[in-house]
Structure formats: structure tokens, C-alpha cells
Motif scaffolding. Sequence first.
Motif, short mmCIF file in Angstrom:
data_model
loop_
_atom_site.label_atom_id
_atom_site.label_comp_id
_atom_site.label_asym_id
_atom_site.label_seq_id
_atom_site.Cartn_x
_atom_site.Cartn_y
_atom_site.Cartn_z
N HIS A 375 0.87 -1.18 0.00
CA HIS A 375 0.00 0.00 0.00
C HIS A 375 0.90 1.23 0.00
O HIS A 375 1.87 1.31 0.75
CB HIS A 375 -0.91 0.02 1.23
CG HIS A 375 -1.72 1.26 1.36
ND1 HIS A 375 -1.32 2.35 2.11
CD2 HIS A 375 -2.93 1.59 0.81
CE1 HIS A 375 -2.24 3.30 2.02
NE2 HIS A 375 -3.23 2.87 1.25
N THR A 376 0.57 2.21 -0.88
CA THR A 376 1.40 3.40 -1.05
C THR A 376 0.58 4.65 -0.73
O THR A 376 -0.60 4.74 -1.09
CB THR A 376 1.95 3.49 -2.47
OG1 THR A 376 2.65 2.28 -2.79
CG2 THR A 376 2.90 4.66 -2.62
N ALA A 377 1.24 5.64 -0.07
CA ALA A 377 0.61 6.92 0.24
C ALA A 377 1.67 8.00 0.25
O ALA A 377 2.86 7.74 0.52
CB ALA A 377 -0.13 6.85 1.57
N TRP A 378 1.24 9.26 -0.08
CA TRP A 378 2.13 10.43 -0.06
C TRP A 378 1.74 11.33 1.11
O TRP A 378 0.56 11.51 1.40
CB TRP A 378 2.01 11.23 -1.37
CG TRP A 378 2.64 10.56 -2.56
CD1 TRP A 378 2.06 9.68 -3.40
CD2 TRP A 378 3.97 10.77 -3.03
NE1 TRP A 378 2.93 9.29 -4.39
CE2 TRP A 378 4.14 9.96 -4.18
CE3 TRP A 378 5.06 11.54 -2.63
CZ2 TRP A 378 5.32 9.91 -4.91
CZ3 TRP A 378 6.24 11.49 -3.34
CH2 TRP A 378 6.38 10.68 -4.46
N PRO A 411 0.66 -4.43 4.42
CA PRO A 411 -0.38 -4.57 5.45
C PRO A 411 -0.32 -5.89 6.22
O PRO A 411 -0.70 -5.94 7.39
CB PRO A 411 -1.69 -4.46 4.66
CG PRO A 411 -1.32 -3.70 3.41
CD PRO A 411 0.08 -4.14 3.09
N GLU A 412 0.16 -6.96 5.60
CA GLU A 412 0.16 -8.27 6.25
C GLU A 412 1.19 -8.39 7.37
O GLU A 412 1.05 -9.23 8.27
CB GLU A 412 0.41 -9.37 5.22
CG GLU A 412 -0.69 -9.52 4.19
CD GLU A 412 -0.40 -10.67 3.25
OE1 GLU A 412 -0.13 -11.79 3.75
OE2 GLU A 412 -0.44 -10.47 2.02
N ILE A 413 2.25 -7.55 7.34
CA ILE A 413 3.33 -7.66 8.33
C ILE A 413 3.53 -6.29 8.95
O ILE A 413 3.91 -5.33 8.26
CB ILE A 413 4.64 -8.17 7.69
CG1 ILE A 413 4.43 -9.53 7.04
CG2 ILE A 413 5.74 -8.25 8.74
CD1 ILE A 413 5.66 -10.09 6.37
N GLU A 414 3.28 -6.21 10.24
CA GLU A 414 3.43 -4.94 10.94
C GLU A 414 4.90 -4.51 10.96
O GLU A 414 5.80 -5.30 11.21
CB GLU A 414 2.92 -5.09 12.38
CG GLU A 414 2.96 -3.80 13.18
CD GLU A 414 2.44 -3.99 14.60
OE1 GLU A 414 2.46 -3.02 15.38
OE2 GLU A 414 2.01 -5.11 14.91
N GLY A 415 5.10 -3.23 10.67
CA GLY A 415 6.45 -2.66 10.71
C GLY A 415 7.24 -2.84 9.43
O GLY A 415 8.38 -2.39 9.35
#
Length: 608
Positions: A375-378, A411-415
Motif C-alpha cells: 500500500h502506497t501513500a504520499w 499490510p500483512e506484516i506490521e512494521g
Amino acid sequence: MAVRDAASPLVGLVVLFFTWGAWANVEVNMEGRVEVYRGQTAQIACMFLSSDDIGGLTIKWYYVTRSGEKQKIIYQDSTMVKVEQGTVFTDRIRVNGTGATGQVVLSISNVQVHDEAEFICTIGNLTDGTGEGRTKLKVFEIPDNPTIEAVETGISINENSLSKIGACQVKNGFPKPNITWYRNDTPLRNVLDEVKVQTSTTIESSHLFSVNSELSLKVVKEHKDDLFYCQITYFVPGGLKMTETDRINVTVLYPSTAVNVWVESPKGKIKEGDTIELHCHGNGNNPYEITIKHLKSGKSWDTEMLVLKNVTLLNSGVYQCTSLDMETYQDISGNTSVFVNFLHPAEVKPEGPHVMAQGDELTATCNALSSLQTHTAWFKNGKEVSKDHTLMLKDAMFDTAGEYVCVVTVPEIEGMETSRTLLVYVQGQPKIMEPENTEMENVEETVNLTCNARGFPAPKIIWTTSDGEVLHASQRETEEGVHSVVTVKVTSDITVFCNASNEHGTDGVTFNIKAIKAETALPPKKIKKEGRGVIIAVIIICILLLAILGSVLYFLYKKGKICGRSGKQDLTKEKSNKDNIVVEMKSDNTEEAVLLGVNGEKQPPSDQ
């Protein structure tokens, strides 16, 4: 107590005997056995019926030795009691009673286990002959707490022989205690080629018994979880008691038939940078050696627990665990697969820093290669500006400039995340951000002025006064432009100019400062002094008024106008007038009084 209680009925029987006169000889009645603990005092009662009185009776006490002989220990008649010397009881026995009641009691103090014997009481008289009774003395000692010991080394499975499991011991009991072995609450008995219980007994110098018991079994794998213990039973006066030892477990050694290898941590999916803890264990219990091997790289480690720190994609692959049995020298293997999920560094196109002209547009993309869905966000200044891998900037202004951060997460792996920064600059002539206040009044000697200018390239800020003086100021660049602060000395009204310039133009702002002198206040001490004087004057006036009021009251008292006093002139007489009203003022130290008229004239004494 039961023996003593039986005496009263016997007395009645004696009376009955003398009444009927039907007895042919002496009848003696004694308990079959007397039981005491070692160290206590034993009391052996001898009850009898006789036709003779006490004067004709003779009482003799014997005990039966281990050889079966009778040994006299006491002789008694109506005149004496004689204790036989040289016996084991000489110093510890005495007789209670004379026989008059039909009962005598032999007391033996500090009874020991070797005192166990049969005691005989013989009663003789001149008429009926003799009678005899017998009692067995039984001595008991509670044994010490039992102990149990398991074999310290492991026991290998062997189909052809028995293996020792452990030993139980109980000491200093009397009579001899009994030991019974249990496995999981089931008693064990000797079974040929399967169970063997071997017991030995020791007689201590105190004549007490110590018992030792060893258990041997044909050991099988199923015994690895069994619990073994001993039950000790021993006699006490009037019954039987029991106690148990602690439970023990033995280590059963048997070869492995399978090997387990697994990832102990982290639980779930693994990511790059994690620390992997890999465990390997066989299902056997024999001594063994473990080897863990990474088949892809060929590396191997001689350990049951493998720790791999800061893993990467290269640590993925099959790990093989091999267990070598040190008894049979046979090996057995097991495998597990490990996959390390990856997330490559984010890539931004176009790469920054990027310069835009006012009104231009920009489309930037951000991508990162991963083994899992991303997942990508700016973000700009911590606020999300785009929820996609694409960043679109339209109609660029100075507000458009700044640092944009692309964050790619799994998203499946925190951090598990990566990020990349894109710097955007917007070209244009400087624009000074409007200050909060450009018109100000100042009572201090100095004032700090701030000027923030936006633009690219970064503007240069110059501070000047209306007199043409150039002021020295601090200046630093920010994401939006330049921040500058100057300190101005204010001695009179002054005007200060902030000018920002770059290759695209200039901008400026003017600050008008009016100098104000601080007002002085009256000294607080002077105000305090005047207030104190007013208070004193008020007090003096009050004292004078009280004095006048007192004088008037005293004059009226003397004239009899107060309290009905007679002999005084009445103020209502015709000769009286307002000019004759006087006030008497009398001193405490003299009888002379001075009379004043209402108009203040002094009156002679004759006019009182």
C-alpha cells in the motif's frame, strides 16, 4: 484404665465368694497383652479371687526368658515386698497394691524393646492353693521418616535385563516396618523377568529395625512419565499406621524415530531484518548430536537452536536437521522451509529535488518491489495528500513547495515499510508573508522584528532604517523560503524596512515604531504617612468630646438633676437663665472646682 475399672466387679465377686464359700482354688485374671511405646511405663494388672484374707496371701511375679525359663522378679506377702536382684528389671519395677482389693499392678518404667516378654503372676494362700495368670508385654517404636532415591543416570531400554529404578529406606522402627513399592498408585510385586523387589533388614544397636528396599524393572518407553514411590506400614499400640515417600521419576533413554525442526520465532510471516530462531529436536531420549544445515548455501551448524540475525532474502530456503544417536550411531533427519519476505527500497520518479514554475503541473510516481501486496501513500508535513502511488501537483504556487514523503507498507506484516522523499521548489519573485503588526508602540529600549519571505531561489533579506542605516540581522533558509530576525534600538520614533530580493524580483514591508516614555508613580511611603496623620487627629477629637460629655453629666449630678438628688437648685427657677448654667470641672488632686458659664465666663464660688 480398662484393667482398673474391672477391679470393682471383682471385689464384689470376692464378697460373693466369702458368702457362698464355694471356691476350691485361687482364680487369677490378666489381660492377654499390654502394649506401650518404647520409653513409657508399662502397667500389668493381676486380678484374683481368694477365700483367704490378706494375711494368708503370697504374690510372686515372673517373666519368661528367651530360653523359655521362668525368672522370678518380685515376691510379696502381707509383711514385705522383695525385688529380686540381678535381673534386667531390678531397678525399673515396683508393685502397686497389697492384694486387699483383689488386684495388684506391676509397673515397669522406661520400657525398651528387649523387655518384650511374657509376665506371670502367681497367687497362693493357705486354703485354696495357688493360681496363675499370664500377660505378654508388647513394645512399639514409630520409625523415622522414610527416604527414597532414584538412579541419577538415565536408564536405557533393554529387553534382556532388569534396570534399577531406585531404593527406599526406613530406619529405627519396632516391630519391623514393611515397605511396598508403587508405580502410578499401583502396588508392585515380584514378577519373573519384569519386576524385582529386593528387601534387606538391619537390627540396630538399639534393637530397632531398619529396612532397605530396591526396585528393579524391565524398562520400556512407556515408563518415561511414570511416578514411583514407597508406602511404609508399621504397628502401633492398638493398630497399624502408614506413611509414604515422595514421588520420583526416572529418565528413560530410547532412540529417536523422528526429528522435528521448526521456526520458534517470529511467529507468522518473516520479513527482512528479523531475527529467526530455529529449533531441532528428536522424539527419542538417548544422547544424540544435532546438525542443522542450510541446503541452498551449504552452511551447517552443530546446535539444537540456530539464531539468524537481520535476515535477508538469501536466508530463505530449506533447513535440514539431522540427529545422530550416540547409543546406536544411527541418524535420522527432518526438514523445514523458511521464506523471508522482502520489500525493496522505494523509487520515486522524477527524482528530486524538482523545480517548478508558478502555474506548472507535476506528476510523480512511487513504487517498491515486494513479495507481498503493498500500500502506497504520499505525505506532506505529516498530512496525507495522496492515497495512491501517484502524486499530482497542479497550478503550482509557493504553497506547493515543500518536502513530499512516499511511504510504502505491507499490510500483512506490521512494521514492514519503506519510504522516499521528493523535494519540490516553486520559482518566483519573493513574497513577504504579512507580519501580524507593522504599526507598534514601544516602551522598551529594543524591539525584535521578524520577516518571512517565500520564493525560489531563496531570497536575500536586507534590513534598513529611514535614515539609510543597514541593520545586521540573523537569517536562515526554510522549506518555504527565508526567515530573518533583527533587533532594533528604539530611542525615538523610527521606521524600519525589510526588503527581500532574488533573480525574479523584490518585495518589502515597512515597520513604524513609536517610542513611548514610561510614566512615574508617586512614592508609596508619602501616601502612607498622610493617612497615619488623619487617623491620629480623629482619635484626639473623640477624646475631647468624651471629656466634655463627662463634665456636663457631673454638673447635673451636683445640681441634683440626676438620680433625684435634693438640696440642689432647680434649673427651672425664675432667677436662673441660660447665662447661669455652669459646668463644673474638678481635678482629681484638688477640692477646688472651676465653674464655667455656658458662654465661657469664670464664676465666683459664691454663685455655685
